[in-house]
Design a protein around this motif. Sequence first.
Motif, short mmCIF file in Angstrom:
data_model
loop_
_atom_site.label_atom_id
_atom_site.label_comp_id
_atom_site.label_asym_id
_atom_site.label_seq_id
_atom_site.Cartn_x
_atom_site.Cartn_y
_atom_site.Cartn_z
N ARG A 7 0.83 -1.20 0.00
CA ARG A 7 0.00 0.00 0.00
C ARG A 7 0.87 1.25 0.00
O ARG A 7 0.56 2.24 -0.67
CB ARG A 7 -0.92 -0.02 1.23
CG ARG A 7 -1.87 1.16 1.31
CD ARG A 7 -2.78 1.22 0.11
NE ARG A 7 -3.70 2.34 0.21
CZ ARG A 7 -4.31 2.88 -0.83
NH1 ARG A 7 -4.09 2.39 -2.05
NH2 ARG A 7 -5.14 3.88 -0.68
N LEU A 8 1.95 1.22 0.75
CA LEU A 8 2.86 2.37 0.80
C LEU A 8 3.44 2.66 -0.58
O LEU A 8 3.47 3.82 -1.03
CB LEU A 8 3.99 2.09 1.80
CG LEU A 8 5.13 3.10 1.82
CD1 LEU A 8 4.62 4.49 2.17
CD2 LEU A 8 6.21 2.66 2.80
N ASN A 9 3.92 1.62 -1.25
CA ASN A 9 4.52 1.82 -2.57
C ASN A 9 3.48 2.27 -3.60
O ASN A 9 3.78 3.08 -4.47
CB ASN A 9 5.21 0.54 -3.04
CG ASN A 9 6.59 0.38 -2.44
OD1 ASN A 9 7.59 0.72 -3.06
ND2 ASN A 9 6.66 -0.15 -1.23
N GLU A 10 2.26 1.74 -3.50
CA GLU A 10 1.20 2.17 -4.41
C GLU A 10 0.87 3.65 -4.21
O GLU A 10 0.72 4.40 -5.18
CB GLU A 10 -0.05 1.32 -4.19
CG GLU A 10 0.06 -0.10 -4.72
CD GLU A 10 -1.16 -0.93 -4.37
OE1 GLU A 10 -2.04 -0.42 -3.63
OE2 GLU A 10 -1.25 -2.08 -4.85
N TYR A 249 10.39 0.05 -9.39
CA TYR A 249 10.86 0.08 -8.00
C TYR A 249 9.70 -0.19 -7.04
O TYR A 249 9.88 -0.85 -6.01
CB TYR A 249 11.51 1.43 -7.70
CG TYR A 249 12.92 1.54 -8.22
CD1 TYR A 249 14.00 1.10 -7.47
CD2 TYR A 249 13.17 2.08 -9.47
CE1 TYR A 249 15.30 1.20 -7.94
CE2 TYR A 249 14.47 2.19 -9.97
CZ TYR A 249 15.52 1.74 -9.19
OH TYR A 249 16.81 1.83 -9.68
N ALA A 250 8.52 0.32 -7.38
CA ALA A 250 7.37 0.07 -6.52
C ALA A 250 7.02 -1.40 -6.49
O ALA A 250 6.64 -1.94 -5.44
CB ALA A 250 6.17 0.89 -7.01
N MET A 251 7.15 -2.09 -7.62
CA MET A 251 6.83 -3.51 -7.67
C MET A 251 7.81 -4.33 -6.85
O MET A 251 7.47 -5.39 -6.32
CB MET A 251 6.81 -3.99 -9.12
CG MET A 251 6.23 -5.37 -9.31
SD MET A 251 5.63 -5.62 -10.98
CE MET A 251 4.27 -4.46 -11.02
N ALA A 252 9.05 -3.81 -6.73
CA ALA A 252 10.05 -4.48 -5.89
C ALA A 252 10.00 -3.97 -4.45
O ALA A 252 10.86 -4.34 -3.64
CB ALA A 252 11.44 -4.25 -6.47
N LEU A 253 9.01 -3.12 -4.13
CA LEU A 253 8.83 -2.53 -2.79
C LEU A 253 10.05 -1.71 -2.37
O LEU A 253 10.41 -1.65 -1.19
CB LEU A 253 8.55 -3.62 -1.74
CG LEU A 253 7.32 -4.49 -1.98
CD1 LEU A 253 7.09 -5.43 -0.81
CD2 LEU A 253 6.09 -3.65 -2.25
#
Length: 262
Positions: A7-10, A249-253
Amino acid sequence: MPTDPWRLNEQLLAAVAACHGVDVARRQLLNTLNTRKKLENVSHIVGARAGAGLSGSAEQRQLADGLASSGRAVELATDEWETASRHFTRLTRFLPSQLDDCVEGFVAVDAAEIDRLAQASLLACPNTQAHLKQLALEGARRRDASPDQVVPTADELSAWIFLLHQARSQAIGRFSQAREAYLQAEMAWELAKARVARARSARQIAEAQFRVGARAVGAFAQALFDLVGLRNELLRRESDACVARAAMYAMALQLPEQFGLR
């Protein structure tokens, strides 16, 4: 800040996209305003030529048409900037004026970094994490069980391995889509840069010929419009590439680390 890393990365990715949206709209508006100003700055040349009998009413109409077109372009660019600003404020509860004027430009990611993110995304996948936790919990439960129950059955082992492979395949597919989107965005950005370079050269030639009377103001105005259109497209392409890079980068958290949030 949400405790769930996904949720944070999204949320951070959405904020990044909104920031770029405001910045692109602002710079496109400035480009459009500058183009209109350049056209206004040569209006005295058209007037002087008409007064000296060196040009007819056709060139004056061309100038008027060009100024009208640039005025409409300014109105559209203003509307786009206001729309992007409202979206940014709704999402972040900040005002666009609170953003820095200088936004970091696009920097390409090399193949080794993309491979690292791909591997990280496999472990970051929620399904993978859930199945690994399930295996760990089951292992802990069996260690407290009787000796004849320590080893999982063949069916249980096959089911766990299937679930892990399924989660891995899903994660690979999602990251592959993100990587493909990034590579396409990077290529589109490179092509847009080349088109801007050609249009800039054509505008310089058109302006020089107009000033010596070899071209009418309509040709110069068209060269200006072509250049500002391609410059604005380049801004959009650069924004798309930046957001596509952030999405990997978001997909890799790992997006928070890119902005020093951890």
